[in-house]
Structures are given as structure tokens and as C-alpha cells.
Design an enzyme around this catalytic site. Structure first.
Site, PDB file in Angstrom:
ATOM      1  N   SER A 197      24.309   2.813  35.709  1.00 51.52           N
ATOM      2  CA  SER A 197      25.798   2.257  35.592  1.00 51.52           C
ATOM      3  C   SER A 197      26.373   3.707  35.294  1.00 51.52           C
ATOM      4  O   SER A 197      25.949   4.522  34.752  1.00 51.52           O
ATOM      5  CB  SER A 197      25.983   1.282  34.683  1.00 51.52           C
ATOM      6  OG  SER A 197      27.384   1.234  34.084  1.00 51.52           O
TER       7      SER A 197
ATOM      8  N   ASN B  52      17.271  -4.561  39.731  1.00 54.11           N
ATOM      9  CA  ASN B  52      18.850  -4.627  39.686  1.00 54.11           C
ATOM     10  C   ASN B  52      19.156  -5.554  38.470  1.00 54.11           C
ATOM     11  O   ASN B  52      20.254  -5.462  37.876  1.00 54.11           O
ATOM     12  CB  ASN B  52      19.446  -5.190  40.884  1.00 54.11           C
ATOM     13  CG  ASN B  52      20.523  -5.971  40.780  1.00 54.11           C
ATOM     14  OD1 ASN B  52      21.767  -5.123  40.586  1.00 54.11           O
ATOM     15  ND2 ASN B  52      20.459  -7.256  40.603  1.00 54.11           N
TER      16      ASN B  52
ATOM     17  N   TYR C 128      24.330  -1.142  26.053  1.00 56.57           N
ATOM     18  CA  TYR C 128      24.201  -1.227  27.507  1.00 56.57           C
ATOM     19  C   TYR C 128      24.243   0.461  28.069  1.00 56.57           C
ATOM     20  O   TYR C 128      23.117   0.635  28.978  1.00 56.57           O
ATOM     21  CB  TYR C 128      25.377  -1.661  28.163  1.00 56.57           C
ATOM     22  CG  TYR C 128      25.493  -1.933  29.399  1.00 56.57           C
ATOM     23  CD1 TYR C 128      24.913  -2.940  30.233  1.00 56.57           C
ATOM     24  CD2 TYR C 128      26.294  -1.051  30.209  1.00 56.57           C
ATOM     25  CE1 TYR C 128      24.886  -3.040  31.620  1.00 56.57           C
ATOM     26  CE2 TYR C 128      26.826  -1.402  31.578  1.00 56.57           C
ATOM     27  CZ  TYR C 128      25.790  -2.000  32.400  1.00 56.57           C
ATOM     28  OH  TYR C 128      25.749  -2.320  33.701  1.00 56.57           O
ATOM     29  N   ALA C 129      24.866   1.352  27.404  1.00 59.59           N
ATOM     30  CA  ALA C 129      24.929   2.568  27.870  1.00 59.59           C
ATOM     31  C   ALA C 129      23.634   3.154  27.678  1.00 59.59           C
ATOM     32  O   ALA C 129      23.273   4.038  28.525  1.00 59.59           O
ATOM     33  CB  ALA C 129      26.353   3.198  27.346  1.00 59.59           C
ATOM     34  N   ALA C 130      22.984   3.061  26.605  1.00 58.75           N
ATOM     35  CA  ALA C 130      21.647   3.644  26.182  1.00 58.75           C
ATOM     36  C   ALA C 130      20.579   2.950  27.093  1.00 58.75           C
ATOM     37  O   ALA C 130      19.883   3.770  27.633  1.00 58.75           O
ATOM     38  CB  ALA C 130      21.262   3.006  24.682  1.00 58.75           C
TER      39      ALA C 130
ATOM     40  N   GLY D 219      16.943  -9.758  40.119  1.00 62.92           N
ATOM     41  CA  GLY D 219      18.264 -10.423  39.862  1.00 62.92           C
ATOM     42  C   GLY D 219      19.014 -10.353  41.171  1.00 62.92           C
ATOM     43  O   GLY D 219      20.251  -9.932  41.421  1.00 62.92           O
TER      44      GLY D 219
ATOM     45  N   VAL E 211      12.251 -10.526  33.960  1.00 61.40           N
ATOM     46  CA  VAL E 211      11.736  -9.192  34.062  1.00 61.40           C
ATOM     47  C   VAL E 211      11.343  -8.958  32.474  1.00 61.40           C
ATOM     48  O   VAL E 211      10.532  -7.794  32.579  1.00 61.40           O
ATOM     49  CB  VAL E 211      12.780  -8.257  34.729  1.00 61.40           C
ATOM     50  CG1 VAL E 211      13.112  -8.880  36.134  1.00 61.40           C
ATOM     51  CG2 VAL E 211      14.083  -8.044  33.787  1.00 61.40           C
TER      52      VAL E 211
HETATM   53  P1  NAP Z   1      25.431 -10.341  37.471  1.00 58.88           P
HETATM   54  O1  NAP Z   1      26.500 -10.936  38.355  1.00 58.88           O
HETATM   55  O2  NAP Z   1      25.782 -10.961  36.013  1.00 58.88           O
HETATM   56  O3  NAP Z   1      24.105 -10.704  37.996  1.00 58.88           O
HETATM   57  C1  NAP Z   1      22.912 -10.339  37.562  1.00 58.88           C
HETATM   58  C2  NAP Z   1      21.670 -10.914  38.023  1.00 58.88           C
HETATM   59  O4  NAP Z   1      20.582 -10.561  37.238  1.00 58.88           O
HETATM   60  C3  NAP Z   1      21.509 -12.198  38.243  1.00 58.88           C
HETATM   61  O5  NAP Z   1      20.734 -12.615  39.276  1.00 58.88           O
HETATM   62  C4  NAP Z   1      20.525 -12.528  36.740  1.00 58.88           C
HETATM   63  O6  NAP Z   1      20.214 -13.965  37.061  1.00 58.88           O
HETATM   64  C5  NAP Z   1      19.711 -11.388  36.890  1.00 58.88           C
HETATM   65  N1  NAP Z   1      19.125 -11.273  35.569  1.00 58.88           N
HETATM   66  C6  NAP Z   1      19.494 -11.302  34.534  1.00 58.88           C
HETATM   67  N2  NAP Z   1      18.701 -11.039  33.511  1.00 58.88           N
HETATM   68  C7  NAP Z   1      17.562 -11.387  34.032  1.00 58.88           C
HETATM   69  C8  NAP Z   1      16.287 -11.204  33.736  1.00 58.88           C
HETATM   70  N3  NAP Z   1      15.903 -11.179  32.365  1.00 58.88           N
HETATM   71  N4  NAP Z   1      15.284 -11.499  34.407  1.00 58.88           N
HETATM   72  C9  NAP Z   1      15.310 -11.701  35.837  1.00 58.88           C
HETATM   73  N5  NAP Z   1      16.881 -11.559  36.546  1.00 58.88           N
HETATM   74  C10 NAP Z   1      17.749 -11.544  35.562  1.00 58.88           C
HETATM   75  O7  NAP Z   1      25.479  -8.775  37.579  1.00 58.88           O
HETATM   76  P2  NAP Z   1      25.948  -7.709  38.532  1.00 58.88           P
HETATM   77  O8  NAP Z   1      27.165  -7.134  38.011  1.00 58.88           O
HETATM   78  O9  NAP Z   1      25.761  -8.006  40.042  1.00 58.88           O
HETATM   79  O10 NAP Z   1      24.878  -6.234  37.960  1.00 58.88           O
HETATM   80  C11 NAP Z   1      23.819  -6.247  38.703  1.00 58.88           C
HETATM   81  C12 NAP Z   1      23.283  -4.993  38.121  1.00 58.88           C
HETATM   82  O11 NAP Z   1      24.237  -3.663  38.332  1.00 58.88           O
HETATM   83  C13 NAP Z   1      23.149  -4.745  36.436  1.00 58.88           C
HETATM   84  O12 NAP Z   1      21.925  -4.119  36.136  1.00 58.88           O
HETATM   85  C14 NAP Z   1      24.274  -4.349  36.029  1.00 58.88           C
HETATM   86  O13 NAP Z   1      24.040  -3.514  34.873  1.00 58.88           O
HETATM   87  C15 NAP Z   1      24.429  -3.204  37.089  1.00 58.88           C
HETATM   88  N6  NAP Z   1      25.994  -2.784  37.204  1.00 58.88           N
HETATM   89  C16 NAP Z   1      26.943  -3.597  37.230  1.00 58.88           C
HETATM   90  C17 NAP Z   1      28.315  -3.207  37.056  1.00 58.88           C
HETATM   91  C18 NAP Z   1      29.572  -4.058  37.514  1.00 58.88           C
HETATM   92  O14 NAP Z   1      30.494  -3.670  37.311  1.00 58.88           O
HETATM   93  N7  NAP Z   1      29.111  -5.457  37.906  1.00 58.88           N
HETATM   94  C19 NAP Z   1      28.685  -1.767  37.017  1.00 58.88           C
HETATM   95  C20 NAP Z   1      27.800  -0.909  36.744  1.00 58.88           C
HETATM   96  C21 NAP Z   1      26.287  -1.499  37.024  1.00 58.88           C
HETATM   97  P3  NAP Z   1      20.557 -15.248  36.563  1.00 58.88           P
HETATM   98  O15 NAP Z   1      21.619 -15.627  37.597  1.00 58.88           O
HETATM   99  O16 NAP Z   1      19.457 -16.242  36.545  1.00 58.88           O
HETATM  100  O17 NAP Z   1      20.927 -15.079  35.171  1.00 58.88           O
END
Ligand code: NAP
Length: 247
Positions: free
Chosen positions: A142, A90, A155-157, A12, A64
Site C-alpha cells: 500500500s 492480497n 497497517y503501514a508497518a 482474499g 492466511v
Molecule cells: P477488502 O475489500 O476488505 O477485501 C479483503 C479480502 O481479504 C477479503 O477477501 C477477505 O476475506 C480477505 N481476508 C482478510 N483477512 C483474511 C485472512 N486472515 N485470511 C484470508 N483472507 C482474508 O480489501 P481490499 O480493499 O480489496 O484490499 C485488498 C488488499 O489491498 C489488502 O491487502 C489491502 O491492504 C490492500 N490495499 C487496499 C487499498 C484500498 O484502498 N482498498 C489500498 C492499498 C492497499 P473475507 O471476505 O472472508 O473477510
């Protein structure tokens, strides 16, 4: 192009936190392989950045949740960039809704990507790391996985599962010189949180002791630390990057 001193793999890596982690690793002298699920227009920008830092970067479309593709991607990246020193899982998605109206499809999509995706990528990397007796894994959870969040049972699970998975893995592979840690971000400014309306945003910020949402770079700093030898005696830990919301 010259080679970096180490190699990292980031899932990601095209947007948000993953992208910030890729950029941080490039600046720290790593060669970086990263993936995303859909086509990505910013690859050339990352290549320019890599060139500026005298390292290499390689992006690929990899879901993934697809074990065969993940295994082939890992093999190809190691051939291209060298043996992995650091792995960051990630890639993640949300499908928020109250449990009362949540379909099995919304449950499966989130658990498959976030939790099973973490298993799939770690599983693909672990044997080679064990053979080499080195490696640092950072899995992205998270605060929702630690505290729960209404409308995010799926998501939380998945994110709580990542914590249990990583602690177990840390115990399992420590004797092979491999560390596994977790970062648990709070609310971070990315596409994932861009849909929050102003009212919800204000309410959430009011509950954060540092009174602001975090940046992807702030999460990337913690990830880079945990992946580095500066964290050589840290394993099985969960570092919250959340402005104090988890206190
Ligand atoms: P984001 O901006 O939505 O980016 C998500 C990334 O994951 C993108 O590169 C997306 O690729 C990729 N992705 C999604 N599904 C995928 C799959 N099946 N295979 C390969 N790549 C995949 O998310 P983010 O906010 O940066 O979050 C990144 C991580 O941090 C996540 O695990 C999220 O749960 C965690 N997190 C985020 C927050 C927050 O507030 N933002 C808080 C806590 C935890 P595409 O562009 O191709 O879709």
C-alpha cells in the site's frame, strides 16, 4: 470443464481487489484458486465466469494466519488445478487508530494477517516453485507502507514489511527463475474504504493528482501484468497504482 493454460493462487479473492484479480486471471486463461476468511456467497458467480472463459476456479475458506491450513490449501489447489505459475498475496485488513490508544491486539491482528500472512503463503509455495524453476509472485502492499499514514502505524508497518520481504525474496529466488514484485495501491474503491465519510473522501481526492480514487480493476491490471511473461525482466519492484499520490 476444460483447463486453463496456467494456474494462479490469490488470497482474499472474494471481494475488492482480490476479486478483481481473480476475474482478471480467469479472463486471461488461468485456472484460479482463491481463498477468503469467512463464508462467501459469490462462488457460483465466479464458477460461471470461469466456465465462460473455459477455465477452472476453486474457492476455499482459508485464514492466511493459519500455517497448517495454508499448506494444506496449497497442496490441494495444486492437485486440483496444477502447479502454480502465479501467486498473489492480497488478503489484508485494517484496524485504524492512533498509536496512543492502540492495543497490542489491534497491532497483532494487522501484522499477523498482512505481513505474517504474506510470509506464510509465500513460504508454503516457494519450495515447489524453486524445484520447478519458475513462478511469479505479486504481493499487495500500500502507499501507506511507503509514505506512512496517521492512525495506521500497524497497517503501514505491515505494508512496509511486505516491501522489504518482497525485495529480499526477489534477490533470493531470482536464480531459480522466480520473480517477486509488489503493487502498492493508493485509495481504491472497495469495502475497505467504504467507511470513509464524505469530508475525508473529498480531502483525500483533492490530494490525488488524477483527482479520483482508483478501481480494483486498475490494480488487477497491474497485478496481471507483473504475473505475466510480459514482465519477465522485472523483479523486486514496487509499482504504485495511486493516481499519482506518491509523486
Ligand atoms: P477488502 O475489500 O476488505 O477485501 C479483503 C479480502 O481479504 C477479503 O477477501 C477477505 O476475506 C480477505 N481476508 C482478510 N483477512 C483474511 C485472512 N486472515 N485470511 C484470508 N483472507 C482474508 O480489501 P481490499 O480493499 O480489496 O484490499 C485488498 C488488499 O489491498 C489488502 O491487502 C489491502 O491492504 C490492500 N490495499 C487496499 C487499498 C484500498 O484502498 N482498498 C489500498 C492499498 C492497499 P473475507 O471476505 O472472508 O473477510
Amino acid at each position: 470443464m476444460t483447463a486453463g493454460t496456467r494456474t494462479a493462487l490469490v488470497t482474499g479473492g472474494s471481494r475488492g481487489i482480490g476479486r478483481a484479480v481473480v476475474e482478471r486471471f480467469l479472463a486471461d486463461g488461468y485456472d484460479v484458486g482463491y481463498c477468503h476468511r469467512t463464508p462467501f456467497a459469490g462462488a457460483a458467480e465466479l464458477e460461471e465466469l470461469a466456465e465462460k472463459h473455459g477455465v477452472r476456479v476453486h474457492g476455499a475458506v482459508v485464514d492466511v494466519t493459519d500455517q497448517a491450513t495454508v499448506c494444506a490449501w496449497l497442496e490441494e489447489t495444486e492437485e486440483r488445478l496444477g502447479a502454480l505459475d502465479a501467486l498473489v498475496t492480497n488478503a489484508g485488513i485494517i484496524r485504524d487508530m492512533p498509536l496512543a490508544v492502540m492495543d497490542r491486539e489491534h497491532w497483532d491482528a494487522v501484522v499477523d494477517t498482512n505481513l505474517t500472512g504474506t510470509f506464510t503463503v509465500c513460504r508454503a509455495a516457494i519450495m515447489a516453485m524453486m524445484r520447478r524453476r519458475r513462478g511469479a509472485i505479486v504481493n499487495v502492499s500500500s502507499v501507506a507502507g511507503l509514505r506512512g499514514n496517521a492512525s495506521q502505524t500497524n497497517y503501514a508497518a505491515s505494508k512496509a514489511g511486505i516491501v522489504g520481504f518482497s525485495k529480499s525474496l526477489a534477490k533470493e529466488v531470482a536464480r531459480f527463475g522466480i520473480r517477486a514484485n509488489v503493487v502498492a495501491p493508493g485509495l481504491i474503491e472497495t469495502d475497505m474504504t467504504a467507511g470513509l465519510d464524505k469530508k475525508a473522501h473529498r480531502r483525500i481526492v483533492a490530494g490525488i493528482p488524477l483527482r479520483r480514487i482508483g478501481t480494483a480493476d486498475e490494480v488487477a491490471d497491474a497485478v496481471a501484468f507483473l504475473a505475466s511473461d510480459r514482465a519477465a525482466y522485472i523483479t523486486g519492484q514496487v509499482i504504485q497504482i495511486d493516481g499519482g499520490i506518491g509523486i
